[in-house]
Scaffold this motif. Structure first.
Motif, PDB file in Angstrom:
ATOM      1  N   LEU A   1      47.183  34.840  47.993  1.00  0.00           N
ATOM      2  CA  LEU A   1      48.242  35.970  48.069  1.00  0.00           C
ATOM      3  C   LEU A   1      48.283  36.862  48.860  1.00  0.00           C
ATOM      4  CD1 LEU A   1      51.331  36.497  46.818  1.00  0.00           C
ATOM      5  CD2 LEU A   1      49.804  37.715  44.812  1.00  0.00           C
ATOM      6  N   GLU A   2      47.030  37.624  49.073  1.00  0.00           N
ATOM      7  CA  GLU A   2      46.823  38.833  50.003  1.00  0.00           C
ATOM      8  C   GLU A   2      46.987  38.285  51.612  1.00  0.00           C
ATOM      9  OE1 GLU A   2      43.742  42.150  51.255  1.00  0.00           O
ATOM     10  OE2 GLU A   2      43.091  40.126  50.541  1.00  0.00           O
ATOM     11  N   ALA A   3      46.491  36.952  51.643  1.00  0.00           N
ATOM     12  CA  ALA A   3      46.546  36.387  53.104  1.00  0.00           C
ATOM     13  C   ALA A   3      48.298  36.103  53.390  1.00  0.00           C
ATOM     14  CB  ALA A   3      45.985  35.100  52.936  1.00  0.00           C
ATOM     15  N   ALA A   4      48.913  35.820  52.431  1.00  0.00           N
ATOM     16  CA  ALA A   4      50.259  35.575  52.621  1.00  0.00           C
ATOM     17  C   ALA A   4      50.768  36.935  52.817  1.00  0.00           C
ATOM     18  CB  ALA A   4      50.890  34.833  51.620  1.00  0.00           C
TER      19      ALA A   4
ATOM     20  N   VAL B   1      56.930  44.908  53.562  1.00  0.00           N
ATOM     21  CA  VAL B   1      56.883  44.099  52.594  1.00  0.00           C
ATOM     22  C   VAL B   1      55.602  43.309  52.585  1.00  0.00           C
ATOM     23  CG1 VAL B   1      57.902  41.779  52.175  1.00  0.00           C
ATOM     24  CG2 VAL B   1      59.347  43.629  52.687  1.00  0.00           C
ATOM     25  N   GLY B   2      54.849  43.130  53.769  1.00  0.00           N
ATOM     26  CA  GLY B   2      53.547  42.594  53.852  1.00  0.00           C
ATOM     27  C   GLY B   2      52.296  43.469  53.011  1.00  0.00           C
TER      28      GLY B   2
ATOM     29  N   GLY C   1      49.051  44.394  48.586  1.00  0.00           N
ATOM     30  CA  GLY C   1      48.606  45.099  47.708  1.00  0.00           C
ATOM     31  C   GLY C   1      48.628  44.641  46.252  1.00  0.00           C
ATOM     32  N   SER C   2      49.717  44.062  46.113  1.00  0.00           N
ATOM     33  CA  SER C   2      50.083  43.556  44.816  1.00  0.00           C
ATOM     34  C   SER C   2      48.939  42.451  44.336  1.00  0.00           C
ATOM     35  CB  SER C   2      51.579  43.053  44.846  1.00  0.00           C
ATOM     36  OG  SER C   2      52.434  44.145  45.055  1.00  0.00           O
ATOM     37  N   ALA C   3      48.404  41.784  45.550  1.00  0.00           N
ATOM     38  CA  ALA C   3      47.612  40.629  45.229  1.00  0.00           C
ATOM     39  C   ALA C   3      46.300  41.366  44.745  1.00  0.00           C
ATOM     40  CB  ALA C   3      47.459  39.913  46.337  1.00  0.00           C
TER      41      ALA C   3
ATOM     42  N   ALA D   1      44.559  41.217  40.887  1.00  0.00           N
ATOM     43  CA  ALA D   1      43.287  40.391  40.473  1.00  0.00           C
ATOM     44  C   ALA D   1      42.624  41.317  39.525  1.00  0.00           C
ATOM     45  CB  ALA D   1      42.340  40.422  41.908  1.00  0.00           C
ATOM     46  N   VAL D   2      42.714  42.755  39.566  1.00  0.00           N
ATOM     47  CA  VAL D   2      42.334  43.551  38.450  1.00  0.00           C
ATOM     48  C   VAL D   2      42.928  43.392  37.264  1.00  0.00           C
ATOM     49  CG1 VAL D   2      42.113  45.998  37.617  1.00  0.00           C
ATOM     50  CG2 VAL D   2      41.832  45.336  40.348  1.00  0.00           C
TER      51      VAL D   2
END
Length: 244
Positions: free
Chosen positions: A44-47, A73-74, A79-81, A85-86
């Protein structure tokens, strides 16, 4: 956002090698992950990073509104990914490995695709180091096949090599010059060395030692091969300098 330059004119890292560095770093994190709970946030972070990079490239081409929108947006998606994870309440070793890899990839992204050119080498070294820590932690704690650990660790050094080439060429001649042949030669050489290092590590780990494949001896062989790969990269002849 008002403090960002509308049309950046500074010397940026070259796009091709920067892309190679990011692909290698993300590949290292995914190859060294211990399951979907680790790989899903990283993918998800990669996206998000892909969208962020697209925004940076658009901004360099003068498309300010679209570029800034994609960059924002990216950044939010990436950051949301990490936050997700946390929130998954992973065990401490798993969470630390994910965060180390995730933050490392983010730092490397800001180094090779900077919004404002500054501290590129510091960010790149920090990012590669964090990715290496995360991958190594999984190799030590997790029960991964030797070939996956070897591939992950080797790709970390490919990421470092690509980032260093992108930054060095960007400082010398800028991203606008034609550097395809130089970058292709350097990337191909590093890839050949990387494949040799992986093959050697896997081959040596299969030698009969009287222990299981996941024994400390196998890990020691992996680390020795990694060091040998690093030294090989450091002593390879540099690509010819491009003056103009």
């Amino acid at each position: 956002m008002s403090g960002l330059p509308a049309t950046p004119t500074e010397s940026f890292p070259t796009t091709r090698s920067a892309g190679v560095a990011l692909v290698a770093a993300i590949g290292a994190c995914v190859a060294g992950s211990r399951g979907p709970l680790q790989s899903a946030p990283l993918l998800l972070e990669a996206a998000g990073i892909v969208v962020f990079v697209g925004g940076v490239v658009l901004r360099r081409r003068g498309r300010r509104i679209a570029g800034r929108t994609l960059t924002l947006v990216g950044g939010v998606v990436a950051g949301s990914a990490l936050v997700g994870a946390v929130a998954l309440s992973l065990s401490l070793p798993v969470a630390l490995a994910v965060l180390s890899c995730g933050i490392g990839v983010a730092s490397l992204t800001l180094a090779v695709f900077p919004v404002i050119p500054k501290w590129e080498r510091t960010l790149a070294l920090t990012g590669v180091t964090l990715v290496f820590v995360g991958v190594t932690a999984n190799a030590v704690v997790g029960d991964l096949p030797v070939w996956r650990s070897a591939t992950a660790v080797t790709m970390v050094f490919l990421a470092w090599d690509g980032a260093e080439r992108a930054i060095a060429l960007g400082e010398r001649i800028g991203d606008g010059a034609e550097t395809a042949s130089v970058e292709l030669t350097g990337t191909a050489t590093s890839t050949i060395v990387a494949l040799a290092a992986i093959g050697l590590t896997v081959a040596v780990s299969r030698l009969p030692t009287g222990n299981s494949p996941s024994s400390p001896a196998a890990l020691a062989l992996l680390l020795v091969a990694t060091i040998a790969f690093f030294l090989a990269l450091a002593h390879l002849p540099r690509s010819p300098r491009v003056d103009d």
